[in-house]
Design a protein around this motif. Structure first.
Motif, PDB file in Angstrom:
ATOM      1  N   GLU A  41       0.827  -1.209   0.000  1.00  0.00           N
ATOM      2  CA  GLU A  41       0.000   0.000   0.000  1.00  0.00           C
ATOM      3  C   GLU A  41       0.859   1.256   0.000  1.00  0.00           C
ATOM      4  N   VAL A  42       1.943   1.247   0.785  1.00  0.00           N
ATOM      5  CA  VAL A  42       2.849   2.397   0.814  1.00  0.00           C
ATOM      6  C   VAL A  42       3.486   2.603  -0.558  1.00  0.00           C
ATOM      7  N   ALA A  43       3.965   1.515  -1.149  1.00  0.00           N
ATOM      8  CA  ALA A  43       4.626   1.603  -2.456  1.00  0.00           C
ATOM      9  C   ALA A  43       3.665   2.121  -3.523  1.00  0.00           C
ATOM     10  N   THR A  44       2.413   1.661  -3.484  1.00  0.00           N
ATOM     11  CA  THR A  44       1.427   2.132  -4.455  1.00  0.00           C
ATOM     12  C   THR A  44       1.163   3.623  -4.287  1.00  0.00           C
ATOM     13  N   ALA A  45       1.055   4.079  -3.035  1.00  0.00           N
ATOM     14  CA  ALA A  45       0.823   5.506  -2.776  1.00  0.00           C
ATOM     15  C   ALA A  45       1.984   6.357  -3.286  1.00  0.00           C
ATOM     16  N   LEU A  46       3.208   5.912  -3.047  1.00  0.00           N
ATOM     17  CA  LEU A  46       4.372   6.666  -3.523  1.00  0.00           C
ATOM     18  C   LEU A  46       4.407   6.707  -5.048  1.00  0.00           C
ATOM     19  N   LEU A  57      12.439  11.478   0.286  1.00  0.00           N
ATOM     20  CA  LEU A  57      11.231  10.836   0.782  1.00  0.00           C
ATOM     21  C   LEU A  57      11.302  10.695   2.295  1.00  0.00           C
ATOM     22  N   GLY A  58      10.163  10.931   2.942  1.00  0.00           N
ATOM     23  CA  GLY A  58      10.024  10.658   4.368  1.00  0.00           C
ATOM     24  C   GLY A  58       9.028   9.525   4.536  1.00  0.00           C
ATOM     25  N   LEU A  59       9.501   8.344   4.855  1.00  0.00           N
ATOM     26  CA  LEU A  59       8.629   7.169   4.916  1.00  0.00           C
ATOM     27  C   LEU A  59       8.047   6.975   6.304  1.00  0.00           C
ATOM     28  N   ARG A  60       6.733   6.784   6.367  1.00  0.00           N
ATOM     29  CA  ARG A  60       6.112   6.258   7.571  1.00  0.00           C
ATOM     30  C   ARG A  60       5.874   4.774   7.329  1.00  0.00           C
ATOM     31  N   LEU A  61       6.488   3.936   8.138  1.00  0.00           N
ATOM     32  CA  LEU A  61       6.341   2.493   8.015  1.00  0.00           C
ATOM     33  C   LEU A  61       5.759   1.955   9.308  1.00  0.00           C
TER      34      LEU A  61
END
Length: 396
Positions: free
Chosen positions: A23-28, A47-51
């Motif tokens: 889901e994160v990868a799709t959003a990015l 990029l600032g990733l929230r994981l």
């Protein structure tokens, strides 16, 4: 974005729903190209990733991580900071106080942060430093809240993991506690007191020296490198902190400023009945919206906006200025008497920029804001926030 040789600016991906890496990868993949287009930005895009804990475990899989690195290379993107504050679900469900759990006394929080340290070490470009923002100990009013000593043990474990990366790979990583109203560390002064009394204490340094086999002096230096503070400008403004004094006090205390989250909250001077009615639109069921009221008698803190509205209508709350932990766009122009705390950001950024090169806009509330504040497409809104932040940073 890489603004110049001394500053990085990004937005935090906690803006996008997504608890698994897919889901994160799709959003990015969807939003980053759109944001770049709105910005007309050429060159490296930070990029600032929230994981979440689940997404971090997903990305630890070598094939998954390799695909993401290839995607970044193809899109001239890079990661320099992670948001390790919310461990679990963060959108589409009541979050409230659960966002602070597990706290820093638990093995779950330590293991999660260790996963983030491992990932950041692999994703960070050569020669850059990395930051991870995290919960400020825990929630102050949790019945099972841990003691500062137990919190410290977890933080020393994280610092040790950062130090191991520094020793083996020469990377500079900092885990940065983010003070927030109603938490164990609410204000800059409380963060300083915690670091001075606990993190930099003789016992803590001795414990860290035993773990690392460093001298007392080198162990102290390593702790000051790998543990620091993330200053969220919304949180500091809500607490009526001084935008120049807060950064200065951190610097004087020798506490590292890991990163700055460029965020705005609500400021409502002495709300009347009509204004209280307008504030109802911000009282969503998802996030905790702490309220701090400044009256001649001092500060009064309330856990959530509905509680504050009820107290004001019942006449049990001192009359005064309200500041509310509702992340609104930093460029917001609200109908008076409401206004965003953007003036705090403008005043603070020059001082903050002298202490860190990591800046991140973090308006994660787009999905719950009143329609008049969230009426433009998301990529356009994020780009506008980045442009606003860029215009208030000194890039000379």
């Amino acid at each position: 974005m890489r603004l110049d040789s001394n500053a990085h600016l990004t937005y935090c991906s906690n803006i996008h729903p997504g608890e698994r890496w897919t889901e994160v990868a799709t959003a990015l993949a969807t939003h980053v190209p759109q944001i770049r287009e709105h910005l007309r930005h050429e060159g490296p895009f930070g990029l600032g990733l929230r994981l979440s804990a689940d997404a971090a475990r997903d990305l630890l899989q070598p094939d998954t991580r390799a695909r993401f690195i290839a995607w970044m290379q193809a899109h001239d993107a890079y990661v320099f900071t992670l948001n390790g504050f919310p461990y679990g679900p963060f959108h589409g469900t009541p979050v409230k106080q659960a966002v602070y759990r597990p706290d820093w006394s638990t093995p779950e929080r330590v293991a999660y942060t260790r996963d983030l340290i491992t990932l950041l070490a692999d994703l960070l470009p050569a020669g850059e430093r990395g930051s991870i923002s995290t919960v400020p100990g825990g929630f102050r009013y949790d019945p099972s809240a841990a003691t500062p000593g137990r919190i410290l043990d977890g933080l020393l474990d994280a610092a040790h993991a950062c130090w191991e990366v520094a020793e083996s790979r020469g990377l500079d990583l900092c885990v940065a506690l983010e003070p927030e109203p109603m938490c164990m560390l609410e204000t800059t002064d409380e963060a300083i007191a915690f670091f001075e009394r606990f993190v930099f204490s003789r016992d803590a340094v001795a414990s860290f020296a035993r773990r690392t086999r460093l001298s007392h002096a080198d162990a102290t230096s390593a702790l000051r490198t790998h543990l620091g503070v993330c200053l969220d400008t919304c949180h500091a403004a809500i607490e009526f902190e001084d935008p120049l004094e807060a950064p200065a006090r951190l610097k004087d205390a020798g506490i590292r400023l890991g990163k700055v989250q460029v965020t705005a909250g609500l400021h409502v001077p002495s709300p009347n009945a009509a204004t209280l009615e307008r504030l109802e639109a911000f009282a969503d069921d998802t996030y905790l919206h702490q309220v701090v009221v400044r009256a001649p008698s001092g500060l009064t803190r309330l856990l959530d906006l509905p509680e504050a509205l009820d107290a004001a209508r019942a006449g049990t709350l001192p009359a005064g200025d309200w500041r509310i932990h509702v992340h609104v766009p930093v460029f917001s122009e609200l109908a008076p008497p409401m206004r965003a705390t953007s003036d705090f950001i403008r005043a603070a950024l020059p001082a903050l920029q002298s202490q860190t090169d990591h800046f991140e806009v973090e308006t994660y509330t787009w999905g719950v804001l009143p329609p008049d504040l969230a009426s433009i497409p998301l990529a356009d809104a994020i780009a506008r926030e980045l442009k606003w932040a860029q215009s208030n940073l000194d890039l000379s």
